[in-house]
Design an enzyme around this catalytic site. Structure first.
Site, PDB file in Angstrom:
ATOM      1  N   GLY A 107       0.564  -1.170   0.019  1.00 33.17           N
ATOM      2  CA  GLY A 107      -0.110  -0.264  -0.033  1.00 33.17           C
ATOM      3  C   GLY A 107       0.804   0.861   0.255  1.00 33.17           C
ATOM      4  O   GLY A 107       2.135   1.359  -0.485  1.00 33.17           O
ATOM      5  N   GLU A 108       0.252   2.436   0.451  1.00 25.53           N
ATOM      6  CA  GLU A 108       1.200   3.489   0.372  1.00 25.53           C
ATOM      7  C   GLU A 108       1.329   3.880   2.127  1.00 25.53           C
ATOM      8  O   GLU A 108       0.615   3.947   2.904  1.00 25.53           O
ATOM      9  CB  GLU A 108       0.419   4.624   0.020  1.00 25.53           C
ATOM     10  CG  GLU A 108       1.004   5.715   0.383  1.00 25.53           C
ATOM     11  CD  GLU A 108       2.849   6.361   0.027  1.00 25.53           C
ATOM     12  OE1 GLU A 108       3.208   6.081  -1.297  1.00 25.53           O
ATOM     13  OE2 GLU A 108       3.514   6.434   0.581  1.00 25.53           O
ATOM     14  N   SER A 109       3.309   3.996   2.029  1.00 23.72           N
ATOM     15  CA  SER A 109       3.469   3.203   3.451  1.00 23.72           C
ATOM     16  C   SER A 109       2.880   4.579   4.281  1.00 23.72           C
ATOM     17  O   SER A 109       3.028   4.851   6.086  1.00 23.72           O
ATOM     18  CB  SER A 109       4.861   3.082   3.848  1.00 23.72           C
ATOM     19  OG  SER A 109       5.862   4.222   3.271  1.00 23.72           O
ATOM     20  N   CYS A 112       6.195  -4.642   0.908  1.00 21.85           N
ATOM     21  CA  CYS A 112       6.650  -3.475   0.951  1.00 21.85           C
ATOM     22  C   CYS A 112       5.923  -2.351   0.980  1.00 21.85           C
ATOM     23  O   CYS A 112       7.162  -2.445   2.412  1.00 21.85           O
ATOM     24  CB  CYS A 112       5.926  -3.624  -0.936  1.00 21.85           C
ATOM     25  SG  CYS A 112       6.206  -1.555  -1.917  1.00 21.85           S
ATOM     26  N   ARG A 142      13.486   4.214   0.784  1.00 21.36           N
ATOM     27  CA  ARG A 142      11.665   3.954   0.264  1.00 21.36           C
ATOM     28  C   ARG A 142      12.139   4.122  -1.508  1.00 21.36           C
ATOM     29  O   ARG A 142      12.531   5.126  -1.501  1.00 21.36           O
ATOM     30  CB  ARG A 142      10.884   4.801   0.440  1.00 21.36           C
ATOM     31  CG  ARG A 142       9.521   4.618   2.080  1.00 21.36           C
ATOM     32  CD  ARG A 142       9.578   5.843   2.252  1.00 21.36           C
ATOM     33  NE  ARG A 142       7.830   5.749   1.436  1.00 21.36           N
ATOM     34  CZ  ARG A 142       7.256   7.164   1.133  1.00 21.36           C
ATOM     35  NH1 ARG A 142       7.610   7.738   1.533  1.00 21.36           N
ATOM     36  NH2 ARG A 142       6.159   7.391   0.683  1.00 21.36           N
ATOM     37  N   ILE A 162       6.975  -3.501  -6.717  1.00 23.67           N
ATOM     38  CA  ILE A 162       6.470  -1.986  -7.167  1.00 23.67           C
ATOM     39  C   ILE A 162       6.416  -0.684  -6.586  1.00 23.67           C
ATOM     40  O   ILE A 162       6.458  -0.782  -5.408  1.00 23.67           O
ATOM     41  CB  ILE A 162       4.742  -2.423  -7.324  1.00 23.67           C
ATOM     42  CG1 ILE A 162       4.225  -3.304  -7.818  1.00 23.67           C
ATOM     43  CG2 ILE A 162       4.286  -1.022  -7.475  1.00 23.67           C
ATOM     44  CD1 ILE A 162       3.149  -4.098  -8.128  1.00 23.67           C
ATOM     45  N   ARG A 163       7.818   0.115  -7.052  1.00 22.98           N
ATOM     46  CA  ARG A 163       8.175   1.068  -6.623  1.00 22.98           C
ATOM     47  C   ARG A 163       8.684   0.585  -5.103  1.00 22.98           C
ATOM     48  O   ARG A 163       8.185   0.848  -3.838  1.00 22.98           O
ATOM     49  CB  ARG A 163       6.498   2.199  -5.766  1.00 22.98           C
ATOM     50  CG  ARG A 163       6.104   3.245  -7.331  1.00 22.98           C
ATOM     51  CD  ARG A 163       5.434   3.685  -7.151  1.00 22.98           C
ATOM     52  NE  ARG A 163       5.668   5.254  -6.049  1.00 22.98           N
ATOM     53  CZ  ARG A 163       5.734   5.933  -5.861  1.00 22.98           C
ATOM     54  NH1 ARG A 163       6.425   6.788  -7.050  1.00 22.98           N
ATOM     55  NH2 ARG A 163       6.401   7.026  -5.126  1.00 22.98           N
ATOM     56  N   HIS A 203       5.655  -8.269  -3.589  1.00 20.07           N
ATOM     57  CA  HIS A 203       4.518  -8.115  -3.453  1.00 20.07           C
ATOM     58  C   HIS A 203       3.533  -9.698  -3.534  1.00 20.07           C
ATOM     59  O   HIS A 203       3.362  -9.990  -5.039  1.00 20.07           O
ATOM     60  CB  HIS A 203       4.044  -7.300  -4.346  1.00 20.07           C
ATOM     61  CG  HIS A 203       3.779  -6.142  -3.745  1.00 20.07           C
ATOM     62  ND1 HIS A 203       3.568  -6.218  -2.230  1.00 20.07           N
ATOM     63  CD2 HIS A 203       4.437  -5.351  -4.253  1.00 20.07           C
ATOM     64  CE1 HIS A 203       3.414  -3.947  -3.061  1.00 20.07           C
ATOM     65  NE2 HIS A 203       4.333  -3.974  -3.865  1.00 20.07           N
ATOM     66  N   GLU A 261       1.809 -10.936  -2.316  1.00 19.46           N
ATOM     67  CA  GLU A 261       0.571 -11.894  -2.490  1.00 19.46           C
ATOM     68  C   GLU A 261      -0.052 -11.453  -4.532  1.00 19.46           C
ATOM     69  O   GLU A 261      -1.423 -12.011  -4.693  1.00 19.46           O
ATOM     70  CB  GLU A 261      -0.617 -10.497  -1.953  1.00 19.46           C
ATOM     71  CG  GLU A 261      -0.231  -9.945  -1.875  1.00 19.46           C
ATOM     72  CD  GLU A 261       1.129  -8.666  -2.057  1.00 19.46           C
ATOM     73  OE1 GLU A 261       2.298  -9.474  -1.516  1.00 19.46           O
ATOM     74  OE2 GLU A 261       1.302  -7.275  -2.181  1.00 19.46           O
TER      75      GLU A 261
END
Lengths: 191, 302
Positions: free
Chosen positions: A39-41, A71, A100, A129-130, A169, A171
């Site tokens: 997600g977005e940390s 992530c 990050r 992913i990023r 990821h 998942e």
């Protein structure tokens, strides 16, 4: 709170775990293990603070709750963080410094085959992913996999006791070997 | 950038990498910003990404004229200012604007009806890019056509720049009900369904089987309050785009934070009530029937 919660829940269930979503303290209290999703940390950090989940989470982690972070989850588990906004906090627990967006922006995101120590069988297809990487790891931290970039190796799977983190990821790929490993860790901790 | 080594064949821009990026945004709010300062406010409020554009839809509506991709300097400034993903808009069919945005390093391109279309027949061939695309849709057929062209994320269109959530509601209900209708069809009915949806049979079959789009579905267009965002989530959106609703309101920082929190706790009326207090003026808004037909953005794209 935010992120690809559904993918983690279905991966865990395929590994034989029963699952709930955790947004509140009473939900956290019912868990034997916790996954911090992709997600977005920065968003997850803010929401856990605003809704009073940060301190209970830190207390459970200190108490030995098994936690797996993918992530953004890796970032949240790290004791130290590079390239975050100044006010970004982590939950901590893993003695690592995480960077990050270490591999770059979305156009630099990639998938690759990765061999992970302790996970049997063929290399797994890992989707980054990023993604962050581990810049520095303390003596208690086991590095289970690394990726080579511009001539240097960067850890992307680490474990310290009951805490497990991946930069990528698992998942989103349908290969649930990392989740199976984590479910085993939770079972061992409970028994 | 990661380099290829013999035992790790590396692939950039695969469907999994593009669609996966949208999966990570789920449950979050993406906010329109026109300056680096606004981008910082959005990041501080807990936005999962920002959408960099020259003018918010409400101003595009008010000022008229041709609306295009943003100035590269402005996009650079926003990329510099925040650590969260930065999206930017290209005109429908304007593949060179998309090439430019990819070269600037934006994380997602919105091929958007809010800008003036550059091609009234063709959308961008989105498979040709490493950067992922999000596209608007008003119904299932349109969503599946965009996915066929390579879109890695769909948002319901709504009617941007109005502060009127009714079209977003209509489009989200339309999408959900068309999907649920497919799931109850006999397999031999799916051929005609594909014809009627004007979408490829394989994709129609996949939706019928899984009961969801193969990509993440957000909502957009007219969301102005925490309750608007929560309603769209309850209607099945996986996340929210807020355009003019934040920075055309009386207290952007607080409203932005409240919309983020209401999105997370979209099924908890007590929390929505609490975060909705003391937000000051919402954007004034205009009724979706008011804009002349020529500037109903949702009609753009096909």
């Amino acid at each position: 709170m935010q992120g690809d919660v559904r993918e983690h829940l279905s991966a865990l269930e395929e590994c034989g775990a029963s699952t709930i979503r955790v947004r509140r303290v009473d939900e956290l209290d019912r868990c034997d293990g916790l996954v911090l999703p992709g997600g977005e940390s920065t968003t997850i950090d803010k929401l856990t603070r605003t809704f009073g989940l940060r301190d209970p989470l830190r207390a459970r982690i200190a108490d030995g709750l098994p936690v797996y972070g993918s992530c953004a989850g890796m970032i949240l588990l790290a004791d130290r963080i590079l390239d975050g906004p100044r006010d970004q906090q982590t939950l901590g627990g893993l003695d690592i410094t995480v960077r990050r967006n270490a591999f770059g922006r979305q156009v630099d995101s990639f998938e690759a085959d990765l061999t992970v120590t302790g996970i049997a069988g063929a290399p797994m297809r890992a989707v980054f992913i990023r993604a962050p990487w581990v810049e520095q790891a303390g003596p208690e931290v086991e590095v289970l996999a690394s990726v080579e970039t511009r001539g240097s190796e960067h850890p992307v799977v680490v474990r310290q006791g009951g805490l497990l983190a991946t930069s990528f990821h698992p998942e989103v790929t349908g290969d649930h070997r990392v989740h199976a490993l984590f479910v085993d860790m939770v079972r061992a901790a409970v028994s | 950038m990661a380099e290829n080594t013999p035992d790790t064949p590396i692939e950039h821009g695969s469907s999994r990498v593009k669609r996966g990026m949208a999966e990570m945004l789920k449950g979050g709010v993406i906010m329109d910003v026109v300056t680096a300062d606004q981008a910082k406010i959005a990041e501080d409020a807990g936005a999962v990404a920002v959408m960099a554009l020259e003018r918010v839809p409400a101003d595009i509506r008010a000022q008229g004229g041709v609306s295009r991709m943003s100035d590269p300097d402005m996009i650079d400034g926003i990329i510099e200012a925040v650590s969260i993903p930065v999206m930017a808009k290209a005109r429908i069919g304007h593949f060179v604007e998309a090439q430019v945005l990819q070269s600037l390093g934006v994380d997602y391109i919105d091929e958007s009806e809010v800008l003036t279309p550059a091609d009234y027949s063709n959308h961008i061939d989105k498979w040709a890019f490493t950067v992922p695309f999000v596209c608007g849709a008003t119904n299932l057929g349109e969503a599946l056509r965009r996915i066929t062209e390579g879109a890695a994320m769909i948002r319901s269109k709504g009617e941007a720049g109005t502060g009127d959530v009714s079209n977003a509601t209509t489009h989200m209900r339309e999408l959900r009900s068309a999907i649920s209708k497919l799931t109850s069809m006999a397999e031999d009915e799916l051929y005609v369904a594909a014809k009627e949806l004007q979408a490829p049979y394989d994709l129609v079959k996949e939706v019928a089987k899984t009961g969801k789009l193969p990509v993440v579905l957000f909502t957009a267009g007219g969301i102005a309050t925490p309750a608007d965002a929560a309603m769209m989530m309850q209607l099945g959106a996986e996340g929210v785009f807020v355009g003019s609703g934040v920075f055309k309101s009386g207290n952007p920082a607080q409203r932005a934070k409240a919309i983020v929190e209401a999105t997370t706790f979209h099924d908890d009326p007590d929390t929505i009530a609490r975060v909705s207090r003391g937000l000051g003026e919402a954007m004034v808004g205009i009724n979706v029937d008011e804009p002349a037909r020529s500037i109903q953005f949702a009609q753009r794209g096909w």
